[in-house]
Design a protein around this motif. Structure first.
Motif, PDB file in Angstrom:
ATOM      1  N   PRO A  10      13.282  22.216  14.635  1.00  0.00           N
ATOM      2  CA  PRO A  10      13.325  20.956  15.374  1.00  0.00           C
ATOM      3  C   PRO A  10      11.912  20.484  15.718  1.00  0.00           C
ATOM      4  N   VAL A  11      11.705  19.169  15.622  1.00  0.00           N
ATOM      5  CA  VAL A  11      10.395  18.586  15.886  1.00  0.00           C
ATOM      6  C   VAL A  11      10.592  17.339  16.749  1.00  0.00           C
ATOM      7  N   GLY A  12       9.744  17.168  17.740  1.00  0.00           N
ATOM      8  CA  GLY A  12       9.875  16.064  18.688  1.00  0.00           C
ATOM      9  C   GLY A  12       9.171  14.782  18.284  1.00  0.00           C
ATOM     10  N   VAL A  13       9.299  14.391  17.028  1.00  0.00           N
ATOM     11  CA  VAL A  13       8.780  13.102  16.558  1.00  0.00           C
ATOM     12  C   VAL A  13       9.841  12.442  15.673  1.00  0.00           C
ATOM     13  N   PRO A  14       9.809  11.120  15.552  1.00  0.00           N
ATOM     14  CA  PRO A  14      10.792  10.440  14.702  1.00  0.00           C
ATOM     15  C   PRO A  14      10.713  10.906  13.245  1.00  0.00           C
ATOM     16  N   LEU A  17       8.181   9.103  10.959  1.00  0.00           N
ATOM     17  CA  LEU A  17       6.785   9.517  11.148  1.00  0.00           C
ATOM     18  C   LEU A  17       6.522  10.851  10.452  1.00  0.00           C
ATOM     19  N   MET A  18       7.450  11.780  10.607  1.00  0.00           N
ATOM     20  CA  MET A  18       7.292  13.088   9.966  1.00  0.00           C
ATOM     21  C   MET A  18       7.305  12.932   8.445  1.00  0.00           C
ATOM     22  N   TRP A  19       8.189  12.090   7.926  1.00  0.00           N
ATOM     23  CA  TRP A  19       8.255  11.877   6.487  1.00  0.00           C
ATOM     24  C   TRP A  19       6.981  11.244   5.953  1.00  0.00           C
ATOM     25  N   ASP A  20       6.389  10.327   6.718  1.00  0.00           N
ATOM     26  CA  ASP A  20       5.126   9.715   6.293  1.00  0.00           C
ATOM     27  C   ASP A  20       4.065  10.777   6.011  1.00  0.00           C
ATOM     28  N   GLU A 114      13.873   9.760  18.409  1.00  0.00           N
ATOM     29  CA  GLU A 114      12.614  10.405  18.803  1.00  0.00           C
ATOM     30  C   GLU A 114      12.449  11.841  18.317  1.00  0.00           C
ATOM     31  N   SER A 115      13.374  12.329  17.489  1.00  0.00           N
ATOM     32  CA  SER A 115      13.245  13.709  17.025  1.00  0.00           C
ATOM     33  C   SER A 115      13.913  13.896  15.670  1.00  0.00           C
ATOM     34  N   CYS A 116      13.511  14.977  15.017  1.00  0.00           N
ATOM     35  CA  CYS A 116      14.067  15.275  13.698  1.00  0.00           C
ATOM     36  C   CYS A 116      14.077  16.786  13.487  1.00  0.00           C
ATOM     37  N   ILE A 117      14.623  17.167  12.355  1.00  0.00           N
ATOM     38  CA  ILE A 117      14.650  18.564  11.936  1.00  0.00           C
ATOM     39  C   ILE A 117      13.956  18.634  10.590  1.00  0.00           C
ATOM     40  N   VAL A 118      13.073  19.609  10.444  1.00  0.00           N
ATOM     41  CA  VAL A 118      12.478  19.876   9.143  1.00  0.00           C
ATOM     42  C   VAL A 118      13.230  21.075   8.568  1.00  0.00           C
ATOM     43  N   ALA A 146       5.697  23.184   9.943  1.00  0.00           N
ATOM     44  CA  ALA A 146       6.467  22.130  10.613  1.00  0.00           C
ATOM     45  C   ALA A 146       6.152  22.089  12.105  1.00  0.00           C
ATOM     46  N   GLU A 147       6.045  23.269  12.719  1.00  0.00           N
ATOM     47  CA  GLU A 147       5.731  23.338  14.148  1.00  0.00           C
ATOM     48  C   GLU A 147       4.340  22.790  14.436  1.00  0.00           C
ATOM     49  N   ILE A 148       3.355  23.183  13.635  1.00  0.00           N
ATOM     50  CA  ILE A 148       1.971  22.746  13.844  1.00  0.00           C
ATOM     51  C   ILE A 148       1.838  21.242  13.617  1.00  0.00           C
ATOM     52  N   VAL A 149       2.415  20.750  12.536  1.00  0.00           N
ATOM     53  CA  VAL A 149       2.337  19.316  12.236  1.00  0.00           C
ATOM     54  C   VAL A 149       3.081  18.519  13.311  1.00  0.00           C
ATOM     55  N   GLY A 150       4.264  18.979  13.709  1.00  0.00           N
ATOM     56  CA  GLY A 150       5.023  18.297  14.756  1.00  0.00           C
ATOM     57  C   GLY A 150       4.260  18.236  16.063  1.00  0.00           C
ATOM     58  N   LYS A 151       3.638  19.338  16.440  1.00  0.00           N
ATOM     59  CA  LYS A 151       2.847  19.381  17.679  1.00  0.00           C
ATOM     60  C   LYS A 151       1.658  18.427  17.580  1.00  0.00           C
ATOM     61  N   HIS A 152       0.990  18.427  16.453  1.00  0.00           N
ATOM     62  CA  HIS A 152      -0.169  17.542  16.242  1.00  0.00           C
ATOM     63  C   HIS A 152       0.275  16.074  16.350  1.00  0.00           C
ATOM     64  N   LEU A 153       1.374  15.714  15.702  1.00  0.00           N
ATOM     65  CA  LEU A 153       1.848  14.328  15.757  1.00  0.00           C
ATOM     66  C   LEU A 153       2.271  13.938  17.159  1.00  0.00           C
ATOM     67  N   THR A 154       2.892  14.846  17.881  1.00  0.00           N
ATOM     68  CA  THR A 154       3.312  14.579  19.249  1.00  0.00           C
ATOM     69  C   THR A 154       2.089  14.309  20.140  1.00  0.00           C
ATOM     70  N   GLN A 155       1.074  15.153  19.997  1.00  0.00           N
ATOM     71  CA  GLN A 155      -0.126  15.027  20.842  1.00  0.00           C
ATOM     72  C   GLN A 155      -0.979  13.824  20.473  1.00  0.00           C
ATOM     73  N   ASN A 156      -0.910  13.374  19.224  1.00  0.00           N
ATOM     74  CA  ASN A 156      -1.774  12.287  18.754  1.00  0.00           C
ATOM     75  C   ASN A 156      -1.014  11.009  18.447  1.00  0.00           C
ATOM     76  N   ARG A 157       0.200  10.913  18.926  1.00  0.00           N
ATOM     77  CA  ARG A 157       1.065   9.794  18.579  1.00  0.00           C
ATOM     78  C   ARG A 157       0.492   8.441  18.963  1.00  0.00           C
ATOM     79  N   SER A 158      -0.189   8.388  20.092  1.00  0.00           N
ATOM     80  CA  SER A 158      -0.731   7.098  20.552  1.00  0.00           C
ATOM     81  C   SER A 158      -1.867   6.612  19.656  1.00  0.00           C
ATOM     82  N   THR A 159      -2.502   7.526  18.908  1.00  0.00           N
ATOM     83  CA  THR A 159      -3.621   7.123  18.035  1.00  0.00           C
ATOM     84  C   THR A 159      -3.202   6.957  16.586  1.00  0.00           C
ATOM     85  N   LEU A 160      -1.924   7.214  16.282  1.00  0.00           N
ATOM     86  CA  LEU A 160      -1.458   7.113  14.892  1.00  0.00           C
ATOM     87  C   LEU A 160      -1.088   5.695  14.522  1.00  0.00           C
TER      88      LEU A 160
END
Length: 160
Positions: A10-14, A17-20, A114-118, A146-160
């Motif tokens: 499970p990842v806390g981003v749409p 966004l994860m597919w991109d 707001e979330s997805c599964i890889v 998946a965990e690392i990328v999801g965490k990175h996207l969550t933390q940097n979402r406002s700058t993406l």
């Protein structure tokens, strides 16, 4: 002998966004940038991120070792509609252990807005005489990615 291992992360981003990130070259570039010591270094040897692209992943050394291994994979499917990417190992990694065929499938499944599964899967074929090497097949590195990328996207979402 044929088999498959799979894991849902499970990842806390749409999902979009994860597919991109997962669909093309961005996944390798991001892994190379944020987690080379954990997941390894990624080089693209051929292609633009679509079917036919060839990527080489050089693994970080295992504890107590001075060098890591590598694997080369070819992108065999990039399905934007279903958010599925498949690759086939062409050299190194499990192929070096004697596996005949190794396919990696990465699927991004929308949970909510707001979330997805890889879903990370490895399908393999290996000679029955090499049944003992099957225990080496693990999706743990894909789960970690998946965990690392999801965490990175969550933390940097406002700058993406």
């Amino acid at each position: 002998m044929q088999g498959q291992v799979s894991k849902d992360t499970p990842v806390g981003v749409p999902a979009a966004l994860m597919w991109d990130v997962y669909r093309g070259l961005e996944l390798g570039r991001l892994v190379d940038k944020i987690a080379p010591d954990v997941l390894g270094r990624v080089e693209f040897l051929e292609g633009d991120g679509g079917v036919g692209t060839i990527a080489k992943l050089t693994f970080p050394p295992a504890p107590g070792s001075s060098e890591g291994g590598y694997m080369m994979e070819r992108f065999t499917k990039v399905d934007d509609e279903n958010r599925v990417k498949e690759t086939e190992l062409i050299e190194g990694g499990y192929k070096a252990l004697g596996f005949d065929v190794v396919r990696i499938r990465l699927e991004i499944i929308e949970k909510d807005s707001e979330s997805c599964i890889v879903r990370s899967s490895i399908e393999y074929e290996v000679d029955d005489k090499l049944a003992d090497v099957v225990s080496h097949v693990s999706v743990k590195p894909l789960e970690t990615m998946a965990e690392i990328v999801g965490k990175h996207l969550t933390q940097n979402r406002s700058t993406l």
